[in-house]
Every structure is written in C-alpha cells, then in structure tokens.
Design a protein around this motif. Structure first.
Motif, mmCIF file in Angstrom:
data_model
loop_
_atom_site.group_PDB
_atom_site.id
_atom_site.type_symbol
_atom_site.label_atom_id
_atom_site.label_comp_id
_atom_site.label_asym_id
_atom_site.label_seq_id
_atom_site.Cartn_x
_atom_site.Cartn_y
_atom_site.Cartn_z
ATOM 1 N N ARG A 140 -37.650 7.714 39.283
ATOM 2 C CA ARG A 140 -37.300 6.298 39.068
ATOM 3 C C ARG A 140 -36.411 5.778 40.191
ATOM 4 N NH1 ARG A 140 -35.898 5.575 32.663
ATOM 5 N NH2 ARG A 140 -37.702 6.728 31.921
ATOM 6 N N GLU A 182 -37.429 18.150 32.864
ATOM 7 C CA GLU A 182 -38.401 17.085 33.103
ATOM 8 C C GLU A 182 -37.692 15.743 33.270
ATOM 9 O OE1 GLU A 182 -41.694 17.433 30.339
ATOM 10 O OE2 GLU A 182 -42.408 15.458 31.015
ATOM 11 N N LEU A 183 -36.638 15.547 32.459
ATOM 12 C CA LEU A 183 -35.895 14.284 32.536
ATOM 13 C C LEU A 183 -35.260 14.098 33.907
ATOM 14 C CD1 LEU A 183 -34.139 14.206 29.053
ATOM 15 C CD2 LEU A 183 -36.108 12.867 29.783
ATOM 16 N N THR A 201 -34.795 8.216 26.668
ATOM 17 C CA THR A 201 -35.995 9.054 26.697
ATOM 18 C C THR A 201 -35.604 10.469 26.325
ATOM 19 O OG1 THR A 201 -36.715 7.701 28.554
ATOM 20 C CG2 THR A 201 -38.012 9.664 28.084
ATOM 21 N N ILE A 257 -37.952 12.931 36.161
ATOM 22 C CA ILE A 257 -38.290 11.520 35.881
ATOM 23 C C ILE A 257 -37.224 10.599 36.472
ATOM 24 C CG2 ILE A 257 -38.477 9.810 34.010
ATOM 25 C CD1 ILE A 257 -39.829 12.040 32.355
#
Lengths: 380, 302
Positions: free
Chosen positions: B214, B206-207, B200, B210
């Motif tokens: 998860r 932001e990663l 991604t 995320i």
C-alpha cells in the motif's frame, strides 16, 4: 479442400483466442500490436484513442457522464438494510470536476466498466485480504466523500433499515431518483485574492468572464476539486463575489493563470484595488458586436497565448464572404434586387465595413424611411 | 492521581528498588516463555481509511458484555473533543486528529491493546496470568490475577486498565483480541463491523506485505513506516498513517522488546536468590536469637 478448411478453422480459433486474451496490467508487453486497439501512436491514460468499432456499444470509464446509467440499486449485501438507491448519473456529473469516473471506477481497464463485485468479495472472513470486501469497497467510495461535507458518518443518510418500510418497492424508489440531473452550478462573479505581493496585494479574478466570455471549460481549471468546494451542511450558500486569502503556494496559484497569461507582467493582475472586468471595447478600442461576443476568444485570436492584436478588417477573418455568400439581412438591412447586384465595395468604400454606409453617399439627400432616397447622384 | 503519574510512580519505585538491591538494570534480552507462532494473526489498521464512525467501539462492548447502548448514539462526534484512552468501560476507543494538510478530512485512530510479540505484561505478571497465545492474542486468566497491576506499569502503550471503582473483585481489563470469537473462527468484533474495512485481520506476515504494498503504491498518501512492525520487537496490531505517528499520540518506542526493561528490573531484584537467602537468613537469625534466649532462660532456671 479439407486441409484448407482445417487451416481456416485453426486460424479462426487463434483469432478468437487472441481477442479474448486477458491483457492485464502490462499489456504493452503482450504480443499483439498496439494498433489492434489504439488508433493513435501514443495512447495515454486520459486519451487511449481506442478503435471505435465494437466499442461504441461498450460502456467504458470514458463515457460522458450525461449518458451513463441513471440509477443503480445496490442490493448485493442487503441483509440489515433495504437496497441503496444510488443516483449514479448525478454523481457522475459531479465527478467531472473531481477526478472523473475513475475516482470510483478505479483499476478499470480501457475496456468495459467492471462492477465492484467482480473484484471485491462479498464476505469479510476470507483468504484474499489484499483488497477490501464489497461492503467496505462501497462504503469507502461513499463515506469518504459524504463525511467531508456532512461532517458525520450517519448510516441513515444512505440506508433505511429493513424493518422500517415493509412492502418496499424497489422500482418505485428508483423512479423517485430517475431523471435527476445536477442543478446548474452557482458561479461567483469574481473572486478577489488577497496576496502577499507587496506591490499589488489584490488580484481580481473574473470568474464569470472566464467561463462566459472566454468560454473556458470548467474542467480546465477544476479537475480535482473536493465535494467541499460546493457542498457543506454548514455552508449557507456560495457567495456571488468574495474576498479570499491566497493560501496555496505561489506555484499552485499561478499555474492555472499562467497556462494562458504567459507573458503578462505582475502588475497586470496584482493591483492595489479590485480590478475592473475585461471589456473588449474599452481595452482594445473595438467593441464586440452581438455575434462576436458569443465567440470564444480562440475563434478569432487562435489558440496561441498570449493573444495578439488583430486588424479590424472583416475580410481578414471572413475570407469567403462576397455579395453572394454573405446574408446581408443579418445586419438589419435586407438588400433588394437592385442592391444585391452591387459589389460590396460599391457601398462600403475601401472595404471598410466598420463605417456604416449612408444612403446619401450614393443617392439624393432624402432621409430614409420618411422619404425614399432619390435617384442615383454619384458614388464616392 | 492520574493513571500516568501512578505508573510513573510505580516505575520509579521499581527502579529505586533495583538500585537499593545494588544490582545493574542493564537491558536483559527478553526471553518469553510464551508461544510466538509463525502464523500468528494480526490486524492492520489503515488510519487513512478510518472514517471515525466508532462502530468498533460499540461492537467491542457488545462482544465483551459491557454496557454498549444504542449504535446510533455513536454517531455523536462531540466525543472527539477530548483524546480518550481505552479503559474498563471501553476496551477500544477512536480518537480524531486534524489532518493538518490541505485536506478537510480529519484523521481517525483506533486505540486498543497492540498485542505485542514480546509482551511486557506477560513478562511482568508475577503469577503468570498473562500469556501470548498461538494466534497472536495476549490474554490473561482472571482467576489467576491477583490485581497487583504490574502489567499496567509494564505496558509500553499504557493499555491494561483496572476497575478502581469496584470494591469487590476488581478486574484488569483490556482488549483480548476477541479470543473467544477468533477461536471459533469468527473475526474480532471490531474488524467484523468496520464499514470501510480500515481494520484488516490476517496472518501478521501477510499484513506486513500488504502494508508495504500500500505504501509503495501510494507513497504520497502514506508515511513510509508501519507502526508496530518493529516497535518493541513487533506487535500484532500494526498501523498505517498519512501523518507522522508522533502527532497522532503514538509513543516513540525503540525496537527492543519491552520486557527487556521490566525483566531486567525484576530479574535484578530476584537475582542470585537474594530475597529467599535474605529471608531465610532473617528467619534463621530470629530462630537463633529465640533459641539462644530460651537456652539462657533455661540456664537461669536451672
């Protein structure tokens, strides 16, 4: 009058708004009562017991796999490849033993099934990167399972390149897959587990008995199986009976058995040799007739485990039977007018139906059918 | 000589060099002169999603004008027998590991340059060919590169490769985060082709969010660690895994930026103007001697 109408309209609008409210994840906190949608007091994820009315026509994740859409054509992204003709029903049928519809239709509400593209965008270079795009969403669902049994990531197993087949007819391709159902499962007769238990290393599990004799639903044990349980390109066939080394933990292995065999002693399963299959006659001294053999155990023994011994009087189960309600011809002997007038115990002494009455009990000792029994001589 | 032992050799010689100079090699805080933008980009690699199709390897070669061959040939899985490293012929490779647990599915891990936030290669490069760009990429200027291979020795992930097989104009090669593609608004080639979006691409901050989400949502599936979030001061490429990272051949690194080590060595050698001072002292000495001799000669003649 006008005021009344206005109030009515406002009321109607408010109902529509409530009905269309997007309930979302934490909908238990919303201001509608649970009973608006759920029938029971404690709805669970597995059994949400939703009100039936308009839902009959609604396709939800709780639909029976046999009734689902037969074939789906996945074509939203078909730039390079032809549409993928997906045998949805067969996959739905297989999912019964491996997580159910929710495995693919994840994050679904109890409402109508959402199609993948409702949430997953069709392009990768996008702002919302928290969930995969549509291409990845499809691939994740397919490849994750497919590579497990195919041991590869071959594109062509699902895709045909566009340039390969000119004049591709989608409907024709769909028809080829239509009506396909999953073939009957090959079940093992028995599985012998080699365990580490010193006093009895062998545990024989009669799979056939459990499914056919005891009528236990496959899904009561097989809930989260991988595809590999049945499918593998390297596996020639599934053996009818096999010896398996018990590899799972003690808990994992016993859990399934203990749900029924609660009070059994270790020695009743752990033997030093492969065990004999269960036979009702041998074990209990009361062989099952052709009618009883088809019944599930629970039908007579009740659902409470372990099963208790029942008395063998017919009337303890068949309470409603009398000479009028019982179809005597089912036993192989149809009663004529004279005999049908009699009470059951006239022939079956002391209500013992396990002993076959003989004509000579009542009649002169002529043997039927060579000679008809003579006149009534007496009753015992 | 294998790449690793060569590196080790270079590292050892550097340390010895520093020792000879009689200066301490204590960790100096890295001071990258390069840009570390707030909205720099990164890639989150979810190894639990990767299926090992190796399409990324093919796309990478295509995007970098390396001989790529037919995409179908990448379906061959025998390559997984050996653990491969990115090199001059392939800037990224996928390795496969056994999952260990009850699952029959292997774990596939893509390897490439991690694009560190505090890159050791940038710091080690004596000609300033390497740079950390605003979008997170660590790239280098081939025209400036003199082929000293200090970047190779400095890299904590052992990524930069050198075209040893080329006699004329051998180059340093590594993943450039598809700098030419991303500056046009395109996705990196590997991210673009990944059929399952195991990669991604997005703003690094932001990663991280995320990735955390998860793990939170699926704590049984993931190891509670984002590799690259803090390793060597943070990297643009970050990994999620269901298996211990060490078992997947990820190096065990601290959270201190890698240049701390290489810079301390270099700064040690070059501190207090030791090389120029000694050079000029030497030259001055030679000059003085030659001048002295000349004077003696002239005195003798006269």
């Amino acid at each position: 009058m006008k005021k009344g109408l206005l109030i009515f309209f406002l009321f109607a609008i408010s109902i529509t708004v409530t009905a269309q409210q997007n309930l979302g994840k934490d909908h238990s906190k919303s201001n509608i009562t649970c009973k608006t949608c759920h029938v029971c007091d404690v709805p669970t994820k597995d059994d949400p017991c939703l009100v039936p009315c308009p839902r009959e026509k609604m396709k939800t994740v709780y639909e029976s796999p046999d009734k689902t859409v037969d074939v789906v054509s996945l074509e939203e992204l078909s730039k390079k490849y032809l549409p993928v003709i997906f045998s949805h029903r067969v996959h739905a049928q297989m999912s019964v033993m491996s997580g159910g519809c929710g495995t693919c239709h994840h994050y679904n509400t109890s409402g109508p099934i959402q199609s993948c593209k409702n949430c997953h965008q069709t392009y990768r270079n996008r702002d919302d990167i928290s969930k995969p795009d549509l291409e990845a969403a499809y691939h994740r669902q397919c490849i994750t399972c497919h590579r497990e049994w195919s041991h590869g990531t071959n594109c062509n197993s699902c895709h045909s390149p566009k340039m390969d087949k000119k004049g591709f007819q989608k409907e024709e391709a769909k028809k080829k897959v239509m009506g396909k159902v999953h073939p009957a499962l090959i079940e093992p007769d028995k599985i012998v587990f080699e365990t580490k238990y010193e006093k009895g290393k062998m545990v024989t599990f009669f799979h056939d008995d459990h499914t056919k004799k005891f009528k236990i639903e496959c899904t009561s044990c097989h809930k989260n199986e991988t595809c590999l349980k049945c499918h593998d390109v390297n596996k020639a066939s599934i053996e009818k009976s096999k010896i398996v080394k018990a590899q799972k933990s003690l808990d994992e292995h016993h859990k399934k058995c203990f749900s029924c065999h609660k009070e059994d002693k270790c020695g009743s399963c752990h033997l030093n040799k492969s065990a004999e299959p269960f036979e009702h006659g041998k074990k209990t001294g009361w062989a099952l007739n052709k009618f009883h053999v088809n019944l599930s155990c629970a039908k007579c023994h009740g659902s409470k485990m372990p099963y208790t011994k029942l008395d063998n009087k017919c009337s303890s189960c068949h309470k409603a039977w009398n000479n009028e309600t019982f179809k005597h011809s089912i036993t192989g002997l149809g009663l004529d007018e004279t005999h049908s007038q009699l009470n059951c115990e006239d022939c079956h002494a002391e209500n013992n139906y396990t002993v076959k009455p003989v004509c000579s009990n009542c009649h002169e000792n002529y043997s039927f059918p060579k000679q008809k029994p003579g006149k009534l001589v007496g009753r015992k | 000589m294998s790449g690793k032992s060569r590196r080790d050799f270079l590292k050892t010689s550097a340390v010895i060099g520093a020792g000879v100079a009689g200066l301490s090699t204590s960790t100096v805080k890295a001071a990258p002169k390069n840009i570390l933008s707030e909205d720099r980009m990164g890639v989150l690699v979810d190894s639990t999603v990767c299926v090992g199709c190796r399409n990324c390897e093919w796309a990478c070669k295509e995007a970098h004008d390396l001989p790529a061959g037919d995409l179908q040939s990448y379906e061959e899985r025998s390559v997984f027998k050996d653990k491969r490293r990115p090199g001059t012929k392939a800037l990224t490779v996928v390795n496969e590991y056994s999952s260990g647990k009850n699952s029959n599915l292997p774990v596939d891990v893509k390897v490439q340059c991690m694009h560190c936030d505090h890159p050791a290669c940038v710091s080690a490069c004596i000609v300033g060919a390497f740079s950390k760009e605003e979008n997170g990429s660590v790239i280098w200027d081939t025209d400036k590169c003199i082929g000293c291979r200090y970047c190779m020795a400095a890299c904590p992930f052992q990524v930069p490769a050198f075209e040893y097989d080329k006699a004329i104009n051998p180059l340093i090669m590594k993943c450039d985060f598809c700098f030419n593609r991303t500056k046009e608004g395109k996705l990196p080639a590997c991210v673009n082709i990944c059929p399952v979006e195991a990669l991604t691409y997005g703003p690094r901050t932001e990663l991280v969010k995320i990735a955390r989400e998860r793990i939170k949502r699926n704590p049984e599936k993931f190891v509670d660690h984002i590799f690259g979030e803090h390793e060597v001061g943070g990297t643009a490429w970050m990994y999620l895994s269901g298996k211990d990272f060490v078992e997947l051949d990820f190096p065990q690194l601290g959270t201190n930026p890698a240049p701390g080590v290489s810079e301390s060595i270099q700064h040690g050698i070059f501190a207090y103007f030791v090389p120029p001072v000694s050079l000029y002292a030497l030259l001055g000495g030679i000059m003085w001697i030659t001048k002295h001799r000349k004077e003696l000669d002239e005195e003798e003649k006269s």
